[in-house]
Design an enzyme around this catalytic site. Structure first.
Site, mmCIF file in Angstrom:
data_model
loop_
_atom_site.group_PDB
_atom_site.id
_atom_site.type_symbol
_atom_site.label_atom_id
_atom_site.label_comp_id
_atom_site.label_asym_id
_atom_site.label_seq_id
_atom_site.Cartn_x
_atom_site.Cartn_y
_atom_site.Cartn_z
ATOM 1 N N GLU A 41 27.555 35.584 25.257
ATOM 2 C CA GLU A 41 26.818 36.526 26.092
ATOM 3 C C GLU A 41 26.800 37.907 25.458
ATOM 4 O OE1 GLU A 41 26.930 34.783 30.488
ATOM 5 O OE2 GLU A 41 28.755 35.815 29.907
ATOM 6 N N CYS B 123 26.473 45.625 24.210
ATOM 7 C CA CYS B 123 27.830 45.096 24.118
ATOM 8 C C CYS B 123 27.755 43.721 23.470
ATOM 9 C CB CYS B 123 28.414 45.006 25.523
ATOM 10 S SG CYS B 123 30.033 44.273 25.543
ATOM 11 N N CYS C 148 37.959 33.429 23.007
ATOM 12 C CA CYS C 148 38.960 34.283 22.369
ATOM 13 C C CYS C 148 40.259 33.499 22.273
ATOM 14 C CB CYS C 148 39.178 35.552 23.203
ATOM 15 S SG CYS C 148 40.287 36.756 22.425
ATOM 16 N N CYS D 108 44.990 37.342 27.162
ATOM 17 C CA CYS D 108 45.330 38.458 28.052
ATOM 18 C C CYS D 108 45.211 37.968 29.497
ATOM 19 C CB CYS D 108 44.405 39.640 27.794
ATOM 20 S SG CYS D 108 44.515 40.220 26.078
ATOM 21 N N CYS E 238 41.990 38.623 31.713
ATOM 22 C CA CYS E 238 40.659 38.488 31.091
ATOM 23 C C CYS E 238 40.129 37.064 31.190
ATOM 24 C CB CYS E 238 40.749 38.916 29.627
ATOM 25 S SG CYS E 238 39.212 38.654 28.724
ATOM 26 N N GLY F 231 35.645 37.867 22.645
ATOM 27 C CA GLY F 231 36.361 37.716 21.387
ATOM 28 C C GLY F 231 37.112 38.937 20.915
ATOM 29 N N GLU F 232 37.986 38.691 19.962
ATOM 30 C CA GLU F 232 38.783 39.758 19.357
ATOM 31 C C GLU F 232 38.182 40.068 17.978
ATOM 32 O OE1 GLU F 232 41.288 42.067 19.875
ATOM 33 O OE2 GLU F 232 40.695 42.469 17.822
ATOM 34 N N SER G 33 36.385 47.435 19.698
ATOM 35 C CA SER G 33 37.522 47.425 20.621
ATOM 36 C C SER G 33 38.494 46.321 20.218
ATOM 37 C CB SER G 33 37.015 47.172 22.042
ATOM 38 O OG SER G 33 38.101 47.017 22.934
ATOM 39 N N SER H 167 42.640 48.463 23.509
ATOM 40 C CA SER H 167 42.917 47.967 24.857
ATOM 41 C C SER H 167 44.410 48.124 25.116
ATOM 42 C CB SER H 167 42.519 46.490 24.951
ATOM 43 O OG SER H 167 41.130 46.376 24.813
ATOM 44 N N HIS I 240 46.250 49.311 28.230
ATOM 45 C CA HIS I 240 46.502 48.681 29.534
ATOM 46 C C HIS I 240 47.923 48.753 30.081
ATOM 47 C CE1 HIS I 240 42.475 47.387 28.968
ATOM 48 N NE2 HIS I 240 42.734 46.343 28.234
ATOM 49 N N ASN J 149 37.945 43.974 36.936
ATOM 50 C CA ASN J 149 36.880 43.093 37.439
ATOM 51 C C ASN J 149 37.473 41.749 37.797
ATOM 52 O OD1 ASN J 149 34.531 44.800 36.844
ATOM 53 N ND2 ASN J 149 35.314 44.581 34.768
ATOM 54 N N CYS K 104 32.986 43.571 31.754
ATOM 55 C CA CYS K 104 34.020 43.373 30.745
ATOM 56 C C CYS K 104 35.009 42.330 31.223
ATOM 57 C CB CYS K 104 34.815 44.660 30.579
ATOM 58 S SG CYS K 104 34.459 45.537 29.091
#
Ligand code: SAH
Ligand code: SF4
Length: 437
Positions: free
Chosen positions: A144, A157, A164, A168, A171, A229-230, A261, A283, A285, A360, A403
């Site tokens: 996406e 984006c 991934c 996390c 996520c 993804g990373e 990111s 990231s 957090h 989210n 996100c």
């Protein structure tokens, strides 16, 4: 019990990934996968879309273009593909008929397929994109990509991987089982698809009623690698894609308007800065290792101190080129006044911006978003310490474009989107961070 995807049995190029559910529960750092696919392995004419200059040169060589002409031919194709957005070799009027015919016989200018486009009430667009198949039984990996228009900029984006390998805990992408790296061409193709869809080529026009920047800015002026993804687990392809996207004779995006990111892949950060010269977002957090180990498990490999050292050493860092620290607001988990004060202490001396992201939620997630008053209070402490601390504007909430919510199992996603809409759960779109410029 380990789960192995069926597709991997049939397709040597698809990512094979065994995920032990027990391991997930135990909170291990990452899933293991065979990440790379062979670009252009699809049967039939391979597409030239997204290729680097070197790859394009090879493709021309393969159809017999003599060495002495290669540079000139690459320049011609580059202009047609990346400056004009050509979809057909027939448009390339300064390329001889005979060569055009040879090109058309061997290659295509096909884009990856847009499976669906969703347009939010606020103008945010989300595309589900199916990449070319890599073998007879691969129906094509789906990723996406989200476009967030504002008056003075348009941010795309993009995804760097299908799924991934990291896990996390907050996520949704991290729960996806199928994982593979995107090729550099597949990363670039996301920008091409977006520009096709919003009419962002010379002589093209945006679809009726589309929201695009109105101050004369490019429709896609900024790129954030904040999709699936990373990126720093796919550094080679990400850097190659950035080279194509920022090439002055083609897509011409400013590197200062490209932000990568990362969850904190410390050994790759220096390389990103020196080779790609883009903006960096981290990231973060959490401000304590114990908590970050749980939220962002890569912290067990590279802890907060190592991560911040790598930030201090990031090439090109200055007050005009700050690192963005992303901080997702999780109710009762990382959102206390003490956390905010510790955040400020940790970042002392690093040219930084802080981005507070409302969490989210997704079905099955174990966290809640902090209350609005809490976010405001947290933001105030950060602000008083001298940081602008924008809370990301919710965007695209009606189309699940947020996100951490991107996940490519299409049907499930659609079902979930419906369910969330029915339950009135908001999906806060959070990419509207922009890259400072
Ligand atoms: N893998 C990279 C980039 C993709 S994730 C990274 O982790 O940085 C992009 C951003 O979305 C990251 O800051 C990530 O932590 C955040 N994110 C993930 N899930 C989220 C969620 N459910 N709510 C809010 N932000 C989330
Ligand atoms: Fe991967 Fe980033 Fe999601 Fe973590 S937050 S699982 S690194 S996409």
């Amino acid at each position: 019990m380990a789960t192995v995807l069926d597709i991997a049995k049939h397709n040597p190029n698809a990512a094979t990934l065994a995920v032990s559910d027990a391991a997930r529960v135990a909170g291990f750092v990452e899933k293991k996968a065979e990440l790379n696919v062979v670009a252009g392995a699809a049967p039939g004419g391979a597409s030239l879309i997204g290729l680097t200059r070197d790859q394009l040169k090879d493709s021309l060589s393969q159809i017999g273009v003599p060495e002495r002409d290669l540079k000139m031919r690459v320049a011609q194709l580059w202009h047609w593909i990346y400056f004009r957005g050509a979809k057909d070799f027939a448009e390339m009027t300064n390329v001889g008929k005979e060569l055009r015919a040879r090109l058309a016989a061997a290659y295509t200018l096909a884009r990856p397929q847009v499976v669906s486009e969703q347009v939010s009430k606020d103008g945010t667009r989300k595309w589900l994109i199916r990449m070319a198949s890599t073998g007879p039984l691969d129906k094509g990996a789906e990723i996406e990509c989200v476009y967030i228009p504002e008056v003075d900029r348009g941010t795309l984006c993009v995804s760097s991987q299908v799924g991934c390998t990291l896990t996390c805990s907050f996520c949704h992408t991290g729960t996806q089982r199928l994982v593979r790296n995107l090729t550099s061409a597949e990363i670039v193709a996301q920008l091409i698809v977006a520009r096709d869809s919003i009419g962002d080529w010379p002589h093209a026009t945006p679809p009726e009623g589309a929201f695009v920047p109105t101050d004369g800015s490019r429709f896609v002026s900024n790129i954030v690698f904040m999709g699936m993804g990373e990126p720093l687990y796919n550094t080679d392809n990400v850097i190659a894609a950035i080279d194509v996207m920022s090439d002055g004779e083609g897509l011409t995006l400013s590197r200062r308007r490209i932000t990568v990111s990362t969850s904190g892949v410390v050994p790759q950060m220096e390389r990103l800065g020196s080779e790609a010269n883009t903006m960096l977002a981290i990231s973060l957090h959490a401000v304590r290792d114990e908590l970050r180990d749980e939220l962002v498990p890569i912290n067990r490999k590279y802890d907060i101190a190592q991560l911040l050292d790598a930030c201090r050493a990031y090439p090109g860092l200055s007050n005009a080129r700050r690192i963005t620290f992303e901080y997702v607001m999780l109710k009762g988990v990382n959102d206390s006044d003490a956390d905010a004060r510790q955040l400020v202490r940790l970042l002392k001396g690093i040219p930084a911006k802080i981005n507070l992201i409302p969490f989210n939620p997704w079905p099955g997630s174990k966290y809640e978003c902090s209350d609005w008053e809490r976010i405001e209070r947290f933001s105030e402490i950060v602000f008083r310490a001298g940081y602008a601390s924008p809370v990301r504007t919710p965007r695209g909430r009606d189309i699940l474009a947020a996100c951490g919510q991107l996940k490519s199992e299409t049907e499930k996603l659609r079902a979930r989107a419906r369910m969330m809409a029915e339950q009135g759960i908001g999906a806060e779109g959070v990419y509207a961070v922009g890259n400072g410029e």
